[in-house]
Each structure stands twice: as C-alpha cells, then as structure tokens.
Design a protein around this motif. Sequence first.
Motif: not given
Length: 84
Positions: A6-31
């Motif tokens: 589960d943790v490896s999937l969370i890390f993949k999702a976090a890297r995906y969010a940063r790579a696609n520049k959606i990490a600043d969206e409210p759903a991603f910003r906090w985690w």
Amino acid sequence: FFFAKDVSLIFKAARYARANKIADEPAFRWWVPYFLNKQDRIISAVKRRAVKRRKNEKFGLELPKPNDVRRALQIDDETSTSHW
C-alpha cells in the motif's frame, strides 16, 4: 498502519501527482509533500544501513563469509577467541 504494498502505491501516486503538476490541487496538497519527504527519509536510511553493514558484522563481531574457514580461523587468531 500501512502494508508495504500500500505504501509503495502511495509513493507512486505522490510521484505521479508531482510529475503531472497536480500536487497543488486541494485533494493532493495535504498529503503529497508529506509522503515524498517520507520516501526520501526511507531511502536515505536504507542507504546508511547498507554502508554500515558492508563488513558483515553482527553484534560488533565480524562474520566470515559462508564456507570461508580460513577467514574464520584468522578472526579467531586476531581476537584470541574460539567463536568459529
């Protein structure tokens, strides 16, 4: 409590969010920043442990490689013990 898978999937999702520049969206910003920072800490801890254990030590004693009887006897002579 997370399982390793589960943790490896969370890390993949976090890297995906940063790579696609959606990490600043409210759903991603906090985690996303938290998990990316945690990933860096885990990687650096693993690297530190790998550097420390290159000599095959356990409890402060050097362990000879399997089937290396000569080195085991050398260790006994150097330390004046008969562990091996």
